[in-house]
Scaffold this motif. Sequence first.
Motif, PDB file in Angstrom:
ATOM      1  N   MET A 102       0.727  -1.099  -0.480  1.00  0.00           N
ATOM      2  CA  MET A 102      -0.033   0.042   0.220  1.00  0.00           C
ATOM      3  C   MET A 102       0.746   1.304   0.055  1.00  0.00           C
ATOM      4  O   MET A 102       0.751   2.572  -0.114  1.00  0.00           O
ATOM      5  N   GLY A 103       1.678   1.413   0.750  1.00  0.00           N
ATOM      6  CA  GLY A 103       2.684   2.579   1.037  1.00  0.00           C
ATOM      7  C   GLY A 103       3.463   2.575  -0.104  1.00  0.00           C
ATOM      8  O   GLY A 103       3.311   3.964  -0.845  1.00  0.00           O
ATOM      9  N   ALA A 104       4.241   1.629  -1.285  1.00  0.00           N
ATOM     10  CA  ALA A 104       4.765   1.569  -2.081  1.00  0.00           C
ATOM     11  C   ALA A 104       4.041   2.219  -2.943  1.00  0.00           C
ATOM     12  O   ALA A 104       4.250   3.123  -4.228  1.00  0.00           O
ATOM     13  N   VAL A 105       2.904   1.668  -3.834  1.00  0.00           N
ATOM     14  CA  VAL A 105       1.649   2.817  -4.553  1.00  0.00           C
ATOM     15  C   VAL A 105       1.916   4.051  -4.511  1.00  0.00           C
ATOM     16  O   VAL A 105       1.798   4.754  -5.106  1.00  0.00           O
ATOM     17  N   ASN A 106       1.654   4.152  -3.249  1.00  0.00           N
ATOM     18  CA  ASN A 106       1.510   5.933  -2.414  1.00  0.00           C
ATOM     19  C   ASN A 106       2.653   6.773  -2.673  1.00  0.00           C
ATOM     20  O   ASN A 106       1.769   7.927  -3.545  1.00  0.00           O
TER      21      ASN A 106
END
Length: 547
Positions: free
Chosen positions: A177-181
């Motif tokens: 999730m954090g990587a996409v963000n």
Amino acid sequence: MAQANITSDMMGQSFPHPDKWKWYHYFTFNIDHKVIGIQYLVTAFFFYLVGGVMALVMRSELATPSADLVDPNFYNAMLTNHGTIMIFFWIVPAAIGGFGNYLVPLMIGARDMAFPKLNALAFWITVPAGLMIIASLFFGGAQAGWTSYPPLSRITANTAQSMWILAITLVGTSSIMGAVNFIVTIWKMRVPSLKWDQMPLFCWAMMATSILALFSTPVLAAGLTLLLFDINFGTSFFDPAKGGDVVMYQHLFWFYSHPAVYLMILPIFGIMSEVIPVHARKPIFGYKAIAYSSLAICLVGLFVWVHHMFTSGTPPWMRMFFTVSTLIVAVPTGVKIFSWVATLWGGKLRLNSAMLFAIGLLAMFVLGGLSGVTLGTAPVDIHVHDTYYVVAHFHYVLFGGSVFGLYAGLYHWFPKMTGRMMNEPLGKLHFVLTFIGTNLTFLPMHELGLKGMPRRVAMYDPQFQYINIICTVGAFLLGISVLPFIINAIWSWRNGPKASGNPWNAKTLEWTTASPPIIENWNVLPVVTEGPYDYGHTPEPTEVSSS
């Protein structure tokens, strides 16, 4: 009641918020990236203390050759959870979730991350995951080490082992999730005046980290899911007696877990590239080389995982290929090291706490990197595999590297986060104790490994006791070293001298807003008028006091 302001995410949804966050907002599902960054940092530091206590229990046991302090099964549980907590619940969330969330929008001139709700969800997934790891100790504790290799993880399988797998899967989900963000935020939300070749190097590091996480994390999730099925549902993915393959688990695990080293260190490299030029008052040497070397580490780092498996029946051609790829990955890392040293050379150094930890990281990481090069060559690795030489190597890289970098970042950006300056004498005491403790704990472990002491054991040959006593004394000194930092952080947050918006006279955008920043970061979005490291091109303003 204060009039509410409005912020929006990329989907066009609006969320009301007050003019200023209260203390209790930090315990809620808050979508402000700065609040989430602080949540990550404080939570990660709590788990750091938990993992540190586990380390002290293990070192106390290892002060004598016999298992006379704790039960060997409990020792195994401490060993498993210490490694797991320090990697997945301290370094990764602090470096990526903490500094990444707090700084990236500020550094690129954005008001928030691209997907604020997803950002908050990513944090709140990690909290139950970490608590699950701690709770697993009440169910016997996972016994198979932080790698959880089958068949050991199947033979010793208990409720705690399944809890361990579920916790790591949750953390992996948060990481994705954090990587996409981060990728969307950096790519799409920079202010128009901020070009790629003007972007702070921390943002380059976070972009590389996020790309690497997207490629590698799903592979670990797949391997752990198959292992969970083997343990609980009678499948045989990793059971050779039923046609499974235990070595395949190692491939799935290390395809993620060696890149995980770069997930932990790339953001730290970004922190180094921000701290050093500010406190050396010099432009960063080799901006493009540092930026592109982060992407190079991201690429080459996906092709080195088998050097963890040289003793697992790996064919000679594969050993040769991964020896070469492992040595190649040292090249872009060396580019960064030489660039930082060149930046320091001839600079007007401010030897405050942040700079001391940054310079300390250079020394620690170079030593850890040299031992890593030796471990990357098959003949040496086969000789010292699963000995304390490996323990010494990765602690120099991850503690002497990542943890020193986290401390450098905390001292550097503390005024921005809190609006208060930290106490420098306490900070320097913290550095001295940490530097001595690190070397006293981990340097002798190289000799232990070369003499053949295996890791992951509670009982050992008495000939190794003298060196283990030295390591145990160093470990307790490391434990004591945390106290000045805790006292400093709490006291300074409440009573430290007030900081200006830019106490270090830095050039990057996060220093153009108030300290701490207002909720939406700026009343009017900033315009980039100079490079992030253009020091020395104009007369320097008066130096700030660091007392």
